[in-house]
Scaffold this motif. Structure first.
Motif, short mmCIF file in Angstrom:
data_model
loop_
_atom_site.label_atom_id
_atom_site.label_comp_id
_atom_site.label_asym_id
_atom_site.label_seq_id
_atom_site.Cartn_x
_atom_site.Cartn_y
_atom_site.Cartn_z
N ALA A 117 0.81 -1.21 0.00
CA ALA A 117 0.00 0.00 0.00
C ALA A 117 0.85 1.26 0.00
O ALA A 117 0.35 2.33 -0.40
N ALA A 118 2.10 1.19 0.44
CA ALA A 118 2.92 2.40 0.58
C ALA A 118 3.08 3.16 -0.73
O ALA A 118 2.87 4.39 -0.77
N PRO A 119 3.46 2.54 -1.86
CA PRO A 119 3.58 3.31 -3.11
C PRO A 119 2.26 3.96 -3.52
O PRO A 119 2.24 5.10 -3.99
N PHE A 120 1.17 3.22 -3.36
CA PHE A 120 -0.14 3.78 -3.71
C PHE A 120 -0.46 4.99 -2.86
O PHE A 120 -0.95 6.02 -3.36
N ALA A 176 3.60 12.14 4.74
CA ALA A 176 2.74 12.04 5.92
C ALA A 176 1.49 11.21 5.66
O ALA A 176 0.88 10.69 6.60
N ALA A 177 1.12 11.11 4.38
CA ALA A 177 -0.05 10.29 4.06
C ALA A 177 0.19 8.82 4.36
O ALA A 177 -0.77 8.04 4.45
N LEU A 178 1.47 8.46 4.50
CA LEU A 178 1.77 7.06 4.81
C LEU A 178 1.24 6.65 6.17
O LEU A 178 0.85 5.49 6.36
N GLY A 179 1.24 7.56 7.14
CA GLY A 179 0.84 7.20 8.49
C GLY A 179 -0.57 6.66 8.57
O GLY A 179 -0.78 5.47 8.89
N PRO A 180 -1.60 7.48 8.28
CA PRO A 180 -2.97 6.95 8.35
C PRO A 180 -3.22 5.85 7.33
O PRO A 180 -3.99 4.92 7.59
N GLY A 181 -2.55 5.94 6.15
CA GLY A 181 -2.74 4.89 5.15
C GLY A 181 -2.20 3.56 5.62
O GLY A 181 -2.83 2.51 5.43
N ALA A 182 -1.01 3.58 6.24
CA ALA A 182 -0.45 2.33 6.76
C ALA A 182 -1.31 1.76 7.87
O ALA A 182 -1.50 0.54 7.97
N ALA A 183 -1.84 2.64 8.72
CA ALA A 183 -2.73 2.18 9.79
C ALA A 183 -3.99 1.52 9.21
O ALA A 183 -4.45 0.48 9.71
N ALA A 229 -4.21 0.11 6.20
CA ALA A 229 -3.81 -1.17 5.59
C ALA A 229 -3.59 -2.24 6.66
O ALA A 229 -3.96 -3.40 6.47
N TRP A 230 -3.01 -1.83 7.77
CA TRP A 230 -2.80 -2.77 8.89
C TRP A 230 -4.13 -3.31 9.41
O TRP A 230 -4.27 -4.50 9.68
N GLY A 231 -5.10 -2.42 9.53
CA GLY A 231 -6.40 -2.85 10.04
C GLY A 231 -7.17 -3.72 9.05
O GLY A 231 -7.94 -4.60 9.46
N LEU A 232 -6.98 -3.50 7.76
CA LEU A 232 -7.69 -4.27 6.76
C LEU A 232 -7.03 -5.63 6.48
O LEU A 232 -7.63 -6.47 5.81
N LEU A 265 1.91 -10.76 -9.55
CA LEU A 265 1.71 -9.99 -10.78
C LEU A 265 1.42 -8.52 -10.53
O LEU A 265 1.41 -7.73 -11.49
N LEU A 266 1.18 -8.12 -9.28
CA LEU A 266 0.84 -6.72 -9.01
C LEU A 266 1.94 -5.77 -9.46
O LEU A 266 1.66 -4.75 -10.13
N VAL A 267 3.16 -6.05 -9.11
CA VAL A 267 4.25 -5.13 -9.44
C VAL A 267 4.50 -5.05 -10.94
O VAL A 267 4.57 -3.95 -11.51
N PRO A 268 4.65 -6.18 -11.68
CA PRO A 268 4.87 -6.04 -13.12
C PRO A 268 3.70 -5.41 -13.87
O PRO A 268 3.91 -4.60 -14.78
N THR A 269 2.47 -5.75 -13.49
CA THR A 269 1.33 -5.13 -14.16
C THR A 269 1.24 -3.64 -13.83
O THR A 269 0.90 -2.82 -14.70
N ALA A 270 1.58 -3.26 -12.59
CA ALA A 270 1.60 -1.84 -12.23
C ALA A 270 2.64 -1.09 -13.06
O ALA A 270 2.40 0.05 -13.51
#
Length: 841
Positions: free
Chosen positions: A537-540, A570-577, A579-582, A614-619
Motif C-alpha cells: 500500500a505504501a507506493p499507492f 505524511a499520508a503514509l501514516g494513516p494509510g499504513a494504519a 492497511a494494517w487494520g484491513l 503480478l501486481l508489481v509487473p502489471t503496475a
C-alpha cells in the motif's frame, strides 16, 4: 618542491601497485590451496608378490592391516594366511574353527567380524583383531634393536617395526571365534553379516532355499569370562514361492540397518527381502543386469552398506541403492551410477570402508579405481596375461592388493581427493537417501558411513538470493533518500541528515543479525500479512498524496512547496494504519483465513498468490502506458482547463490506472490458476521464521548507508548551472532531478550500487543469524538459505580436521573472491562507460 611532488607521485603509484599485488596474491593463495582438489589421482604398481598360501592354496578373499604392513587371505579349507607385504614372506597361519572347511563366508563390511557357514547348518561368528603393542627396548631381542626408522621384521607371528618417533611397535592378527549358532540341518550356501545400532544381525540361505534371520547378542559371564551367543529370529521359506522357488542364488547382501536384504541370481535377478515385525517378507524382485545376454559376475557393498555395486559379464558396473517411490513404503533398487564399461567381464569388486572408492577387476587383467558417487575414474592398471580374481583396498586407501590366478601384486594409491570433481562441485549428484540427483552441501554427520556432499551450487544460490533481497529492500530506499536530500532538502537540513545516515554504517553486523533473529523474525512471523499489506500500500499512498496535493491553490502550493515531500510522505501514516487494520479481512478473503497454511498448500487456491506476484509487473506496465499516452493528452488540452480540473482529471487517471492494474493482475492470475500452475512450492512455500525476507530487511538496513553516501555525493557533484537552466526553463524540480541531474551522476550511482552489492555478497553475520543457515536451493522468500561467507564462518573450525573439507572451503572462498572481483570489474567498466557518455553531454 618538484622532488616532493615526484616522491608523492611515486609513493601513490607504489601504493596502488602494492594494493593490486596484495589482492592478486590472495587470489593466487586460494588457487594454490584449492588446486589439489582437482589434481589427478596416482595409481602405480609397487611390487609383485607370491600367491598367498602358496600355489596350491587359492585365496578367496583378502585384506590389509591399518599400517599397510601385512595382508591376510582366506583359503577354502578355512585357514587364514598372514604375510608381510614387504616381500610376501609368511607371518602366521591361523585356523577358523576346528579345521573344517566352510561352505559359505562373509566379512561384514565395516564390522571387524566375519560369518562362516558349514555343511551341517551351523554358523560361526569370528572377530578379526589387529593387536598392536608398543614395546620397550628390553622387550625387543638384541638382534632386532639395530633396525632403522621405518624398517620391519617378522617376529612372534607378527611384524615388529621401528616408528618415526623411535618406538617399537608390534602388530599381529588374532581371531576370536564365538560359539556356533545352529540355523538348521541343511548346508549353508550364502551368508552375510551386519553390525547395527542394536548389535549383530546374521542372515543366511541354505540348500533348501530357506532364508534364516538371526539377531545376535553376546552375553559375557562375569565369573568365568565365557561369552555366550544368544540368537533370536526366524525363517522365510523361499522354496514354495513362485517368484523365488526356482531361482539359483549366488550372492546375499544385508544392508547396514539389518532390515533389508537382497538375494542375487546369476541372470541378474534381485529378490528384495524386507523385515516386517520379527521376520522377513518378500518385497519384490527386479533385474539388475539390463543386457539379457549378460550374466551377473560379482557384487559388493560400498561403505555404509547402502550402495550395492554389481558387475556383469559384459564389463558393466552399476551402483544401485534403495529409494522409496512416492506413495509406497517399499524401497526399490535404483541404478544411481553407471561406471565406464570395461572391455572384458568384471571378475572382482572391492570397496573401501572409508569412502565410496571402488576397485574393479576384469577378466583381461585390467584394474580400475573409481569414486562410485561422482563416477570419476581415478586410475587404471593391468596385470598382464592374468585374470583378476581378488582385490583388497587398504583401510587408509593408500594400497591395493590385486590377486591374479598365478601371482599377486601391490599397488600404491594416492586418491585423497577422489570424492571431489567438477561434477561434485557444480553438478547434480544422486546421493544415497535422495529420490533423485540434486545439488547438496552436507560436509559432516554423525554416521561412520556418511558421505560428504560438497556441491557449491546451494551456497552460490544462497549468496545470490541474499544479495537480491537485500538490494531489493536497500537500493530503492537509498537512491530515493539520496535524491531527496540532494535535490529537495535545504543545505542546512542536509548537513544534519547525511551524517546521521552515515553513522548507521558503524553498526556492527553481528548486532543487526542479533536483532533480526531475535526481534524482527519472531515479530514478523506474527504480523506477516499486515506487513505485506503496508508494503504494497505504501507506493499507492505516496502517489495518492501527491495527486491530492495538486488540488491546493497555486499560491498556497508555491508557498508550501518545500513541505510537499513531507506532506506527501505524511499520508503514509494513516494509510499504513488503515492497511494494517484491513489485513485480517484480506487474509480471510484471499488466503482462506490462514496465510501460513495457504503457503504450505493446505488451504485456499493459487489465485491470490498469482495476484500477489503480478501486481508489481502489471503496475509497471500500466504506469508506462499511462505516462506514455496520458501525459500527452493532458498537456495538449491543459491550457483550456483550470488547475483544479487538471488535478481532478489526473487523479481520475491515477485511480483508473490502479483499477486497471488490479483487473489485469486478477485476469492473468485467473488464466494461470486455470492452467493448473501454482506458485506454491517454488516462489511461495512453507513459512520459516528465519527467512530471506528477514535477511532482506536486516541486510538492506546495513547497505543503505553505503549506497546513500556515495549516491548522494555523486548527485551533489553535478554542477548547479544545469539545475538552474532546467528550473529556469519551467521544468519541475522532480523532472529536473530525474532528467537533468541523474544522467550525469549515473556513473557514481552505479558505483554506489556495486559497493552495496559487494557488501551484500560478502556479508556473514546477518545471514548466519537471520537466515537459518540451511544450504538449500529454494526460491521461496519465506525460507532460509546459506551463503558462501556464512558457510566459511561456520565450518572452518571443523574443516581443519579434514583435508578435503578444508580445501573445499578454500575453493568456496575462491569462488566468493572471484564473484566479487567479477562484479567490481563489471562495475568499473560500466562506470567508465557512463563517464564517457556524460563527458560527451
Amino acid at each position: 618542491m618538484l622532488w616532493q611532488d615526484a616522491l608523492a607521485r611515486r609513493l601513490i603509484a607504489l601504493s596502488g601497485v602494492g594494493s593490486i599485488a596484495a589482492v592478486a596474491l590472495v587470489g593466487l593463495f586460494l588457487v594454490w590451496v584449492a588446486l589439489p582438489l582437482l589434481a589427478p589421482a596416482r595409481f602405480d604398481q609397487t611390487r609383485d608378490l607370491p600367491p598367498t598360501g602358496g600355489s596350491d592354496r587359492a585365496v578367496v578373499v583378502a585384506g590389509i592391516d591399518n599400517y599397510g604392513l601385512m595382508s591376510w587371505g582366506l583359503t577354502p579349507d578355512g585357514g587364514i594366511v598372514v604375510r608381510s607385504l614387504a616381500d610376501g614372506a609368511p607371518v602366521a597361519r591361523l585356523q577358523v574353527g576346528a579345521g573344517e572347511a566352510p561352505t559359505a563366508w562373509a566379512f561384514g563390511f565395516g564390522t571387524g567380524s566375519a560369518a562362516f557357514g558349514y555343511g551341517d547348518g551351523r554358523t560361526r561368528i569370528v572377530d578379526f583383531n589387529w593387536q598392536t603393542r608398543f614395546l620397550t627396548d628390553d622387550e625387543v631381542p638384541a638382534d632386532l634393536r639395530g633396525l632403522g626408522v621405518g624398517q620391519s621384521r617378522i617376529w612372534r607371528a607378527g611384524i615388529l617395526v621401528r616408528t618415526p618417533a623411535g618406538q617399537w611397535r608390534h602388530q599381529m592378527l588374532t581371531l576370536d571365534a564365538h560359539e556356533a549358532v545352529v540355523l538348521g540341518a541343511a548346508e549353508i550356501r550364502l551368508i552375510d553379516l551386519a553390525r547395527t545400532t542394536s548389535g549383530l544381525v546374521l542372515t543366511a540361505l541354505d540348500a533348501d532355499n530357506l532364508f534364516h534371520y538371526r539377531k545376535l547378542t553376546m552375553k559375557t559371564n562375569m565369573l568365568t569370562g565365557e561369552v555366550r551367543v544368544q540368537a533370536r529370529g526366524g525363517e522365510l521359506d523361499l522354496a514354495g514361492m513362485p517368484e523365488a522357488g526356482k531361482m539359483a542364488f549366488k550372492a546375499l547382501h544385508l544392508d547396514g540397518t539389518g532390515d533389508f536384504a537382497v538375494l542375487l541370481s546369476a541372470d541378474g535377478t534381485a529378490l528384495r527381502l524386507a523385515r516386517r515385525g520379527s521376520g522377513f517378507t518378500v518385497a519384490g524382485s527386479q533385474d539388475l543386469v539390463a543386457d539379457p545376454t549378460a550374466t551377473l559376475t560379482c557384487s559388493t557393498f560400498l561403505a555404509g552398506r547402502i550402495s550395492l555395486a554389481v558387475g556383469d559379464s559384459k564389463g558393466e558396473v552399476v551402483v544401485w541403492f534403495p529409494v522409496r517411490s512416492e506413495g509406497s513404503d517399499e524401497p526399490v533398487l535404483q541404478p544411481a551410477h553407471r561406471l565406464r564399461p570395461g572391455s572384458a567381464a568384471v571378475t572382482s569388486l572391492a570397496g573401501s570402508g572409508r569412502s565410496r572408492l571402488l576397485a574393479v577387476g576384469y577378466g583381461n587383467g585390467t584394474i580400475r579405481l573409481y569414486n562410485a558417487t561422482n563416477e570419476r575414474l581415478l586410475g587404471t592398471g593391468e596385470i598382464t596375461g592374468q585374470v583378476v580374481v581378488g582385490l583388497a583396498v587398504a583401510p587408509r586407501e593408500d594400497l591395493l592388493l590385486v590377486s591374479g590366478l598365478r601371482s599377486e601384486s601391490l599397488w600404491s594409491v594416492a586418491a585423497e581427493y577422489g570424492d571431489v570433481s567438477g561434477r561434485t562441485l557444480i553438478g547434480r549428484i544422486w546421493y544415497e537417501g535422495y529420490p533423485a540427483p540434486a545439488f547438496v552441501w552436507q560436509s559432516s554427520a554423525a554416521s561412520d558411513g556418511f558421505e560428504p556432499k560438497l556441491s557449491l551450487v546451494p551456497l552460490i544460490f544462497g549468496t545470490l538470493k541474499a544479495t537480491f533481497y537485500s538490494l531489493l529492500v536497500g537500493l530503492p530506499l537509498a537512491f530515493l533518500a539520496a535524491i531527496y536530500t540532494s535535490e529537495f532538502l535545504s543545505r542546512g537540513a542536509r548537513a544534519r541528515v547525511k551524517p546521521v545516515i552515515e553513522i548507521m554504517a558503524s553498526l556492527p553486523s553481528v548486532v543487526l543479525g542479533f536483532l533480526a533473529a531475535l526481534v524482527v523474525a519472531p515479530w514478523l512471523e506474527q504480523v506477516v500479512v499486515q506487513a505485506l499489506c503496508v508494503v504494497l500500500a505504501a507506493p499507492f499512498l505516496v502517489l495518492l498524496g501527491a495527486h491530492l496535493w495538486q488540488f491546493l491553490p497555486r499560491r498556497s502550493a508555491a508557498r508550501l512547496d518545500r513541505w510537499r515531500p513531507a506532506a506527501v510522505t505524511a499520508a503514509l501514516g494513516p494509510g499504513a494504519a488503515a492497511a494494517w487494520g484491513l489485513a485480517p479481512g484480506l487474509e480471510r478473503l484471499a488466503f482462506a483465513g490462514d496465510f501460513k497454511a495457504w503457503l504450505a498448500g493446505q488451504a485456499g487456491s493459487a489465485l491470490s498468490g498469482w495476484v500477489l506476484l503480478l501486481l508489481v509487473p502489471t503496475a509497471a506496465v500500466v504506469a508506462w502506458v499511462s505516462i506514455r499516452y496520458g501525459d500527452g493528452i493532458l498537456r495538449s488540452r491543459g491550457p483550456r482547463w483550470s488547475s483544479s480540473t487538471l488535478a481532478l482529471l489526473d487523479l481520475g487517471r491515477f485511480l483508473a490506472a490502479t483499477a486497471a492494474t488490479l483487473a489485469a493482475a486478477l485476469f492473468l492470475a485467473w488464466l494461470l490458476n486455470g492452467s493448473g500452475w501454482d506458485p506454491r512450492g517454488s516462489v511461495f512455500d512453507t513459512y520459516v521464521q528465519r527467512n530471506a525476507l528477514v535477511v532482506g530487511i536486516a541486510m538492506g538496513f546495513a547497505i543503505i548507508p553505503l549506497i546513500y553516501t556515495i549516491a548522494e555525493d555523486a548527485l551533489v557533484s553535478v554542477p548547479d548551472h544545469l539545475r538552474a537552466a532546467s528550473l529556469g526553463a519551467g521544468v519541475t524540480p522532480w523532472q529536473t532531478a530525474m532528467r537533468v541531474v541523474v544522467p550525469p551522476a549515473m556513473s557514481g550511482l552505479f558505483s554506489a550500487a556495486m559497493i552495496g552489492l559487494g557488501r551484500a555478497v560478502g556479508e556473514t553475520m546477518i545471514v548466519l543469524m537471520a537466515a537459518g543457515n540451511t544450504p538449500i536451493m529454494d526460491l521461496n522468500i519465506f525460507n532460509g538459505f546459506r551463503t558462501l561467507s556464512a558457510n566459511l564462518a561456520v565450518e572452518l573450525p571443523e574443516a581443519v580436521q579434514n583435508s578435503t573439507h578444508y580445501r573445499t572451503l578454500f575453493l568456496a572462498a575462491l569462488v566468493l573472491f572471484a564473484l566479487t572481483f567479477a562484479l567490481n570489474t563489471v562495475a568499473e567498466v560500466v562506470r567508465l562507460h557512463f563517464r564517457r557518455q556524460t563527458s560527451r553531454l
